[in-house]
Scaffold this motif. Structure first.
Motif, short mmCIF file in Angstrom:
data_model
loop_
_atom_site.label_atom_id
_atom_site.label_comp_id
_atom_site.label_asym_id
_atom_site.label_seq_id
_atom_site.Cartn_x
_atom_site.Cartn_y
_atom_site.Cartn_z
N GLN A 33 22.89 19.72 -30.33
CA GLN A 33 23.35 19.24 -29.02
C GLN A 33 22.45 18.13 -28.51
N GLU A 34 21.15 18.31 -28.62
CA GLU A 34 20.21 17.28 -28.16
C GLU A 34 20.35 16.00 -28.97
N ALA A 35 20.68 16.12 -30.26
CA ALA A 35 20.84 14.94 -31.12
C ALA A 35 22.01 14.06 -30.67
N LEU A 36 22.97 14.64 -29.96
CA LEU A 36 24.07 13.83 -29.44
C LEU A 36 23.58 12.78 -28.45
N GLY A 37 22.51 13.10 -27.73
CA GLY A 37 21.96 12.16 -26.74
C GLY A 37 22.77 12.07 -25.46
N TRP A 38 23.59 13.09 -25.20
CA TRP A 38 24.44 13.08 -24.01
C TRP A 38 23.70 13.57 -22.79
N THR A 39 24.00 12.96 -21.65
CA THR A 39 23.53 13.45 -20.35
C THR A 39 24.75 13.56 -19.43
#
Length: 100
Positions: free
Chosen positions: A7-13
């Motif tokens: 999930q963190e690798a997606l880079g979404w905020t």
């Protein structure tokens, strides 16, 4: 830990807002561009009771997922669930404060 790392690798905020009865959830990538995942759902409610829990009908307006919902003043939780086009699951609990 693997799910969290993916999930963190997606880079979404995600940014939340509520103005004039319109609830908006803006998902952006690590470059600041709007994200439109393969699937999206969100439930809103209060921390102290399930009485106000609901799933508004969100639509993507090109920048954010928006739903008409005249939220009462106070603190709200938003449970967001989205799936990236590669199948990565993205889940977050967000907090939103609505002023009177």
């Amino acid at each position: 830990d693997d799910r969290r790392a993916a999930q963190e690798a997606l880079g979404w905020t995600v940014a939340t807002s509520h103005e004039n009865g319109l609830l908006a959830l803006a998902i952006t990538d690590d470059k600041g561009y709007p994200v439109r995942p393969a699937s999206f759902s969100a439930k809103i409610g209060r921390t102290t009771t399930e009485r106000d829990d609901r799933e508004p009908e969100f639509r993507f307006d090109g920048q954010a997922y928006v739903a008409e919902d005249a939220l009462a003043p106070g603190y709200w939780n938003i449970w967001l669930r989205a799936e990236a086009h590669d199948g990565t699951l993205f889940e977050q609990r967000l907090e939103l404060y609505v002023e009177e």
